[in-house]
Scaffold this motif. Sequence first.
Motif, mmCIF file in Angstrom:
data_model
loop_
_atom_site.group_PDB
_atom_site.id
_atom_site.type_symbol
_atom_site.label_atom_id
_atom_site.label_comp_id
_atom_site.label_asym_id
_atom_site.label_seq_id
_atom_site.Cartn_x
_atom_site.Cartn_y
_atom_site.Cartn_z
ATOM 1 N N GLY A 41 0.778 -1.229 0.000
ATOM 2 C CA GLY A 41 0.000 0.000 0.000
ATOM 3 C C GLY A 41 0.806 1.274 0.000
ATOM 4 N N VAL A 42 2.142 1.169 0.073
ATOM 5 C CA VAL A 42 3.005 2.356 0.093
ATOM 6 C C VAL A 42 3.604 2.575 -1.294
ATOM 7 C CG1 VAL A 42 5.131 3.350 1.024
ATOM 8 C CG2 VAL A 42 3.538 2.153 2.535
ATOM 9 N N ASP A 43 3.417 3.775 -1.838
ATOM 10 C CA ASP A 43 3.941 4.105 -3.166
ATOM 11 C C ASP A 43 5.334 4.710 -3.114
ATOM 12 O OD1 ASP A 43 1.595 3.272 -4.486
ATOM 13 O OD2 ASP A 43 0.635 5.202 -4.049
ATOM 14 N N GLN A 44 5.632 5.448 -2.023
ATOM 15 C CA GLN A 44 6.923 6.135 -1.943
ATOM 16 C C GLN A 44 7.356 6.269 -0.490
ATOM 17 O OE1 GLN A 44 7.059 9.821 -4.118
ATOM 18 N NE2 GLN A 44 9.141 10.333 -3.465
ATOM 19 N N ILE A 45 8.655 6.128 -0.253
ATOM 20 C CA ILE A 45 9.240 6.328 1.067
ATOM 21 C C ILE A 45 9.995 7.652 1.055
ATOM 22 C CG2 ILE A 45 10.942 5.461 2.730
ATOM 23 C CD1 ILE A 45 10.230 2.637 1.757
ATOM 24 N N TYR A 46 9.801 8.440 2.090
ATOM 25 C CA TYR A 46 10.419 9.765 2.166
ATOM 26 C C TYR A 46 11.475 9.822 3.273
ATOM 27 C CZ TYR A 46 6.439 11.277 -0.689
ATOM 28 O OH TYR A 46 5.499 11.409 -1.681
ATOM 29 N N PHE A 47 12.499 10.630 3.070
ATOM 30 C CA PHE A 47 13.502 10.936 4.076
ATOM 31 C C PHE A 47 12.892 11.951 5.043
ATOM 32 C CE2 PHE A 47 18.122 12.205 4.932
ATOM 33 C CZ PHE A 47 18.509 10.931 5.332
ATOM 34 N N PRO A 48 13.274 11.948 6.329
ATOM 35 C CA PRO A 48 12.730 12.941 7.261
ATOM 36 C C PRO A 48 12.931 14.375 6.753
ATOM 37 C CG PRO A 48 13.846 11.231 8.482
ATOM 38 C CD PRO A 48 14.139 10.970 7.027
ATOM 39 N N GLY A 49 11.863 15.131 6.694
ATOM 40 C CA GLY A 49 11.901 16.513 6.217
ATOM 41 C C GLY A 49 11.630 16.658 4.737
ATOM 42 N N GLU A 50 11.610 15.554 4.004
ATOM 43 C CA GLU A 50 11.464 15.627 2.549
ATOM 44 C C GLU A 50 10.070 16.057 2.122
ATOM 45 O OE1 GLU A 50 12.767 13.054 -1.383
ATOM 46 O OE2 GLU A 50 12.503 12.006 0.533
#
Length: 363
Positions: free
Chosen positions: A311-320
């Motif tokens: 269900g996750v399309d994209q992982i982000y870096f903290p603050g991104e």
Amino acid sequence: MSEPADQPQQMHHIQPAQLKSFVQQILIANGTSPSDAEIVAKCLVAADLRGVDTHGSNRIPSYMERIRQKALDPAATPTVLQVTPAVAQVDAHNGFGFVAAHEGMKRAIEMAQIFGIGMVSVKHSNHFGMSAWLVQQALESDMMSLVFTNSSPALPVWGGKEKLMGVSPIACGAPSGNERRPFILDMAPSIAARGKIYKALRRGEKIPTDWALDGEGRQTDDPASALEGVMLPMGGPKGSALSIMMDVFSGVLSGSAFAGGVTNPYDPSKPADVGHFLVAIKPDLFMTIEEFKGRMDYLYQRVVESDKMAGVDQIYFPGEIEMITEERRLVDGIPFAEAEIASLNKEADLANIEHLKIRSPIL
């Protein structure tokens, strides 16, 4: 009075440059020097741009009321005491937290450039908005940083039921190479920042039922009821312990108010006496700056390209996510509800300046 929570208000866009000029004019009209008004306005609009609307320009009416009631001194000049070659203390003298913290981080960076690390404690201060702007100040000098502050009571300690600890953010950051986004962590020890409750109240919106308890200790989706109760810590005792940690480093250590003694920024009856704790660290102490940034780039790549859960399309870096929001709002403008614009324009009337000009409604 806020609109009913089931009637969300129409939203409008404000251009960042216009908003910054508007905020500066209000600040100057209320006794702030042009140079200090530039710092405060820049920090507030930075929060708006990053999507941290709870800590942006909507804070202006509460800040101005504190000035009118003599609970905040807009003309105060922070003073710096050099304690050791790598440690200093800033006395805000009940002025804007933005100004005192900006001076504190500036001094921390200067010390870190010589000694590798610089630590600054700030006392007798006020709310300084979004912590990430101080992390960004350090990043602009290629510095890592730690940013702590305490705040007014909003959380119970784990096992308690009274408001005692603040929803005090913990922030830190590290620079990256040219190809990657920097690491910027800025989070509250509660499930949600208390400013989000005030934002929902202004905008006539409901809140998730796991954010806060009402005055009777029951879950609620009504922001007004939530403000009569307590915020809930994230992770139970872990969030509670983090809020106590913020009080130790920012309140106990600095000599400012602590243990529930900080005044709510929306309460104009007396000075807030907030404390801050700021650290700047030179990232090339153990390797070259190029090697450090290369390692940060690799960390970024590993994080955002790691295998995704269902269900996750994209992982982000903290603050991104906030940086992506800023890029979009620099083009599209910053969204404000009609009630928020009306509140800001009321301050414009008191300051005898022009009203904010709004663009087309957000559909």
